[in-house]
Scaffold this motif. Sequence first.
Motif: not given
Length: 333
Positions: A132, A214, A273, A308, A319
Amino acid sequence: MTRCLHDPQGGYYATRPAIGPDGDFLTAPTVSQMFGELIGLWLVETWSRMGAPPRFQLVEVGPGDGTLMADILRAARVVPAFIEACGLTLVEPSYPLRAVQMARLANAPLTPRWTDSLSAIDGKGPILLVANEVLDCLPARQFERTPDGWAERMVGLDAEGEFAIRLGPVGPGFSPPDHEVQPGQVVEQSAAQRAFAQAVADLLKYRTGAALLIDYGRDTPGPGDTLQALSRHEKVDPLATLGQADLTQWADFPAVLATARAVGVSTAPLLTQAEFLTRLGLPVRADRLKAAQPEAAALIDRQVHRLTAPDQMGTLFKVAALYVPDTLTLPAF
């Protein structure tokens, strides 16, 4: 960029990394526990779809302050067989961050092993890997289209002896882009990001398994100068804060995925994401947390929005998933 981040005497990550609300920048795990919990359940389900191998290696590259792995393991404990089968490796070159991670994971159900690189991963069985916000820490070269052709953007000195961006001749390794670039526009190419993708793909091809990458970045090739420095959550001049601030550039997902496929590793369709977390059940998890903690409902709603919303992390963050064998089906993709 590598020296500014990793130099053992003056590099940002080697000497003064500051992650979280009281630091220089936020990552998704520090926004909400729900992010790591959903990643943890994704890993458990992927392990199950791999046939629940009795031994496997869970690898996190760039574990930050350890929050993501702590949340992953807390969620994964719902399936004790996953924990029993798991060997945990953290790939972290920063010793200050290793100390923070060790403290964060002191009560975790697994004891990590730390390494400096993917090539040092040992243990038995397939690989499940999470990275990440790692790609954005890997340097990219910048090339500017000029009326006279291509030039490479480099760090030099201005008339006052201060650091400044200067144009120079293009060095080896530049590939002219096949998309349109206007004079004055910049394109970025990252051999380091491609090398990371190659290393992950080689590991998966040898061991089998899956990897989640990510990061924020582009899903289609295009121009743009994306180098930035963050200090106390504010953008600052990258050349005025060498070694004192986090430096990042956008992940080049088209190049990363193409590199993995060239090795013979399968890649899933790139998701935002927001798409990924929603498909994993973020709204349901948020509702359950709000039911259990009504006093925290407004905070949880803000966390979901941050993760989001299109104007937050939802769209810019992507992602990517790599996997072997090609018959493996991945949750959410």
